[in-house]
Design a protein around this motif. Structure first.
Motif, mmCIF file in Angstrom:
data_model
loop_
_atom_site.group_PDB
_atom_site.id
_atom_site.type_symbol
_atom_site.label_atom_id
_atom_site.label_comp_id
_atom_site.label_asym_id
_atom_site.label_seq_id
_atom_site.Cartn_x
_atom_site.Cartn_y
_atom_site.Cartn_z
ATOM 1 N N VAL B 47 48.196 -22.386 -45.185
ATOM 2 C CA VAL B 47 49.631 -22.184 -45.022
ATOM 3 C C VAL B 47 49.846 -20.765 -44.504
ATOM 4 O O VAL B 47 49.526 -19.798 -45.180
ATOM 5 C CB VAL B 47 50.361 -22.376 -46.365
ATOM 6 C CG1 VAL B 47 51.849 -22.130 -46.191
ATOM 7 C CG2 VAL B 47 50.104 -23.764 -46.903
ATOM 8 N N LYS B 72 52.809 -12.289 -41.539
ATOM 9 C CA LYS B 72 53.727 -11.546 -40.671
ATOM 10 C C LYS B 72 53.559 -11.932 -39.210
ATOM 11 O O LYS B 72 54.525 -12.250 -38.515
ATOM 12 C CB LYS B 72 53.487 -10.032 -40.820
ATOM 13 C CG LYS B 72 53.511 -9.536 -42.243
ATOM 14 C CD LYS B 72 53.237 -8.040 -42.326
ATOM 15 C CE LYS B 72 51.856 -7.619 -41.846
ATOM 16 N NZ LYS B 72 50.757 -7.996 -42.732
ATOM 17 N N HIS B 228 52.468 -2.956 -42.011
ATOM 18 C CA HIS B 228 52.088 -3.082 -43.412
ATOM 19 C C HIS B 228 52.205 -1.733 -44.103
ATOM 20 O O HIS B 228 51.685 -1.517 -45.180
ATOM 21 C CB HIS B 228 50.703 -3.719 -43.595
ATOM 22 C CG HIS B 228 49.624 -3.042 -42.816
ATOM 23 N ND1 HIS B 228 48.745 -3.740 -42.034
ATOM 24 C CD2 HIS B 228 49.306 -1.753 -42.677
ATOM 25 C CE1 HIS B 228 47.924 -2.885 -41.460
ATOM 26 N NE2 HIS B 228 48.242 -1.679 -41.836
HETATM 27 N N1 LIG Z 1 45.080 -19.624 -35.768
HETATM 28 C C1 LIG Z 1 44.942 -19.711 -37.093
HETATM 29 N N2 LIG Z 1 44.225 -20.715 -37.648
HETATM 30 C C2 LIG Z 1 44.088 -20.810 -38.990
HETATM 31 N N3 LIG Z 1 44.636 -19.972 -39.881
HETATM 32 C C3 LIG Z 1 45.368 -18.956 -39.395
HETATM 33 C C4 LIG Z 1 45.558 -18.766 -37.984
HETATM 34 N N4 LIG Z 1 46.324 -17.675 -37.798
HETATM 35 C C5 LIG Z 1 46.603 -17.199 -39.031
HETATM 36 N N5 LIG Z 1 46.031 -17.971 -39.997
HETATM 37 C C6 LIG Z 1 46.143 -17.763 -41.448
HETATM 38 O O1 LIG Z 1 47.507 -17.644 -41.763
HETATM 39 C C7 LIG Z 1 47.704 -16.637 -42.740
HETATM 40 C C8 LIG Z 1 48.656 -15.595 -42.213
HETATM 41 O O2 LIG Z 1 48.052 -14.890 -41.160
HETATM 42 P P1 LIG Z 1 48.786 -13.782 -40.318
HETATM 43 O O3 LIG Z 1 47.885 -13.391 -39.205
HETATM 44 O O4 LIG Z 1 50.138 -14.228 -39.993
HETATM 45 O O5 LIG Z 1 48.864 -12.597 -41.366
HETATM 46 P P2 LIG Z 1 49.382 -11.107 -41.180
HETATM 47 O O6 LIG Z 1 50.382 -10.884 -42.232
HETATM 48 O O7 LIG Z 1 49.786 -10.879 -39.782
HETATM 49 O O8 LIG Z 1 48.089 -10.272 -41.512
HETATM 50 P P3 LIG Z 1 47.540 -8.911 -40.851
HETATM 51 O O9 LIG Z 1 48.268 -7.803 -41.512
HETATM 52 O O10 LIG Z 1 46.094 -8.928 -41.212
HETATM 53 O O11 LIG Z 1 47.772 -8.998 -39.370
HETATM 54 C C9 LIG Z 1 46.341 -16.089 -43.074
HETATM 55 O O12 LIG Z 1 45.901 -16.733 -44.248
HETATM 56 C C10 LIG Z 1 45.487 -16.492 -41.900
HETATM 57 O O13 LIG Z 1 44.164 -16.715 -42.297
#
Ligand SMILES: Nc1ncnc2c1ncn2[C@@H]1O[C@H](COP(=O)(O)OP(=O)(O)OP(=O)(O)O)[C@@H](O)[C@H]1O
Ligand SMILES: [Mg+2]
Lengths: 285, 417
Positions: B47, B72, B228
């Motif tokens: 998710v 995010k 962050h």
């Molecule tokens: N293409 C993808 N396939 C599978 N899971 C994904 C994919 N992109 C993101 N996720 C998962 O979705 C969740 C949110 O990821 P996201 O990249 O949006 O986080 P973030 O808040 O941007 O983190 P960061 O600060 O590391 O960039 C995480 O658990 C990630 O593993």
């Protein structure tokens, strides 16, 4: 054992399949053969009209502009050496064969590579086919080539194209897939169409990798010249083949060295063509 | 109701993104209230964003904050559909982009939404100006026109003169300026910035934040800014959304987040924040006791006695600060029949209400009387008392003004001065 599991007549099936193709598409195949044969022979005729010294200088200048001065010098000396040995005309025949084959391999291979890079389903079909093409002994391509195109330079070209194409396809796919994901995201975020993304970003960035593939294709086409001569393709390959069958070691070495010289020239020139942008442009990582 | 929804630039409604296989089942489990880790265990699906709802006002800097993996990037990429939401609605100016065709979406990306990336994502084979004009190039804008726009845009971010360089010839900070210029060249209403400054070193980062704020006030665009880093969020955000495990746990102004964290997670998040960098003079200033200049030294003296202070601020009729008088000078003036204006000390330490506490410290520690906080038109807004500053820095909430109510300076504190 044999009675339980009767041997399937694969060979018969393939033979009858080829027969069917030949009888059905005979006129088309003849047309292709005429065009290919015409192109190769025309190229030889044109190249032969230029005095050997002048042609050597032209190639050296080409090397100088694309590549370095050292390679330009090597080109000049190497070509004149081949002329001195008396293999100028067979060398031209080989060059025409190789360049025609590579041209076709590139013209067919790059679009297939681009297509494969865009569609996983295409990749799934193309990749195993490429594996097959690369593991199959090169001789095997000669058999259907003879069936379809008789004897002479044309089956040689066809077999060379098939044998030389895989690296171009593979490295085109690889190069395009290797373009960093965030650059792809950027092009998408600005609203590029698929064509814009490919033409403006992915292909230009993949160019060094694609050129490496073309370079490998040239080398493979060169390595086919001796085999192609078995079906009657003329040129340096034919000389090598004859020297082997007649156990003429001296001639074998002379012709072999001539092929190596041409190989080095083509290799260095195309290698530089791929990486040249790096010097002028930004880092391509 | 209707009027309100018109002013909303972006409205996100019940939007969820599930990555991987078994998406349908994962959505079902989400509805049943299962957590992100439970769903991963049960279905293997991740998710990314879980049922978020929020809106962004026109012209606002909306910051999305959260730890790594909190969703995010996924959330912000759904706003221009670089990632397709699994369920939900995303309205831009009232239009649902989830329902848009490829062509409509392309049009929105070209005209309405720009994006700036964490690692700049500049095209290495194009020059700076070619990079900047990329968005216009793919829209088919003629070369000389788009070049003019691109050069303008580069000027805006302070990169005039670098047009013909290649990205790898520029420092990180400059590269990100190009990223910003490239997004601005299209003149979009909305700018998405995914950790746009995270790859920059702290000093450059602060410069970029300031420039962003400046650009924002000049152009009035809507910014969605991901970070962050809480300090960064508090510095530039009009409102902040805090994410955890794909959910938004709190949305509010920086002060709301800081002063009344809605749950333990937010509290833990803000706990380490350096108050000195976040709180400004406005937060700790007290009401100043003043006297109008035409009242004369005797009245001043009386007032000071009454209040038990040793100096008082002098203002003109429209409350503009003129200076201060000390009790000593007032006594001397009344004995020699001078006016208040003759004994005024006019080179007082003065600061603006947006000065952060770290910068305040030097001024306050060297001043002999409380430091005056003045508005742009020289009006006296309040004063900074040393005891209060120290109290606020030590994290004591009783010294911090909530909701902009300024309390009168109390006597015990002013005696410390
Ligand atoms: N293409 C993808 N396939 C599978 N899971 C994904 C994919 N992109 C993101 N996720 C998962 O979705 C969740 C949110 O990821 P996201 O990249 O949006 O986080 P973030 O808040 O941007 O983190 P960061 O600060 O590391 O960039 C995480 O658990 C990630 O593993
Ligand atoms: Mg992220």
């Amino acid at each position: 054992m044999n009675e339980l599991l009767p041997r399937l007549p694969f060979a018969d099936w393939i033979d009858s399949g080829v027969d069917w193709l030949v009888s059905t598409f005979g006129s088309v195949l003849d047309g292709i053969a005429d065009v290919l044969g015409g192109v190769v022979e025309g190229a030889v005729t044109v190249l032969d009209m230029v005095p050997s010294i002048l042609l050597a200088i032209i190639f050296a200048l080409l090397a100088y502009f694309i590549s370095t001065r050292k390679i330009a010098l090597f080109t000049l000396v190497g070509l004149l050496f081949i002329d001195y040995l008396g293999y100028w005309y067979p060398m031209l025949q080989m060059l025409a064969l190789v360049l025609t084959s590579v041209f076709l391999a590139v013209v067919i291979g790059i679009p297939i590579g681009i297509w494969g890079s865009q569609k996983a389903s295409v990749r799934k079909v193309v990749n195993p086919l490429l594996d097959l093409m690369q593991t199959m002994p090169a001789f095997v391509y000669l058999i259907p080539a003879i069936f379809f195109f008789n004897i002479g330079v044309v089956p040689g070209v066809v077999a060379s194209v098939i044998f030389a194409m895989p690296p171009t396809i593979r490295l085109t796919m690889l190069g395009i897939e290797q373009v960093p994901k965030d650059l792809i995201e950027a092009t998408e975020a600005f609203g590029s169409t698929t064509g814009q993304r490919l033409l403006k970003i992915q292909i230009p960035l993949a160019k060094p990798t694609i050129m490496a593939g073309v370079n490998q294709s040239i080398m493979l086409a060169l390595s086919m010249v001796v085999i192609a001569s078995m079906v009657g393709a003329p040129g340096l390959g034919e000389e090598v083949y004859r020297s082997v069958t007649q156990l003429k070691t001296g001639v074998g070495v002379e012709t072999g060295v001539s092929i190596v010289i041409v190989a080095i020239i083509l290799d260095r020139i195309t290698q530089q063509a791929g990486t040249r942008k790096k010097k002028i442009g930004g880092k391509l990582s | 109701m209707n009027e309100q929804s018109i002013k909303k630039k972006i409205v996100v409604k019940d939007t969820t993104k599930v990555f991987g296989k078994n998406v349908k089942r994962a959505v079902q489990l989400l509805k049943e209230g299962k957590s992100k880790s439970d769903i991963l265990k049960a279905t293997g699906a991740t998710v990314g964003v879980k049922n978020v709802t929020f809106d962004v006002n026109d012209g606002e800097i909306f910051v999305i904050m959260g730890l790594s993996g909190s969703g995010k990037s996924t959330l912000v990429r759904m706003l221009n559909r670089l990632i397709d939401p699994t369920v939900g609605q995303i309205l831009l100016d009232g239009e649902d982009i989830v329902q848009m065709s490829k062509e409509q979406l392309r049009e929105v990306r070209r005209k309405k939404i720009g994006m700036v990336f964490q690692n700049f994502a500049l095209f290495p084979h194009k020059t700076i100006v070619e990079n900047t004009e990329y968005g216009l190039e793919i829209q088919g804008v003629p070369k000389d026109q788009r070049r003019i726009k691109a050069i303008e845009s580069l000027k805006l971010v302070g990169l005039a003169g670098y047009e013909d360089q290649y990205p790898n010839q520029l420092s990180g900070g400059m590269q990100q300026r190009v990223g910003l210029a490239r997004a601005l060249a299209n003149d979009p209403d909305i700018l998405l910035m995914d950790e746009a400054f995270s790859a920059l070193d702290p000093l450059i980062r602060k410069d970029m934040q300031n420039e962003l704020l400046q650009l924002h006030s000049d152009m009035g665009k809507t910014f969605i800014f991901i970070t962050h880093d809480l300090d960064e969020a508090l510095r530039i955000g009009d409102r902040i959304a805090l994410m955890k495990d794909g959910e938004i746990v709190q949305i509010g102004t920086p002060e709301e987040i800081l002063m009344s964290p809605s749950n333990e997670y937010v509290e833990r998040f803000v706990e380490d924040v350096d108050l000195a960098k976040v709180l400004t003079a406005r937060h700790i200033m007290k009401k100043a006791d003043t006297i109008q200049v035409d009242r004369g030294p005797r009245v001043a003296l009386r007032l000071m006695k009454q209040l038990g202070i040793s100096s008082i601020y002098v203002v003109d009729k429209s409350n503009r600060l003129m200076g201060a008088v000390t009790a000593q000078d007032a006594v001397a003036a009344s004995e020699t029949d001078k006016s208040l204006e003759d004994v005024i000390i006019s080179n007082l330490p003065m600061i603006t209400p947006d000065t952060v506490l770290t910068e305040l410290f030097d001024v306050v520690s060297t001043a002999s009387i409380p430091v005056a906080v003045i508005s742009e038109d020289q009006k006296l807004l309040g004063i900074i008392i040393r005891g209060v500053l120290i109290g606020a820095l030590s994290g004591d909430n009783q010294f911090i003004n909530n909701d902009g109510i300024i309390e009168p300076a109390d006597q015990t504190n002013s005696e410390v001065v």
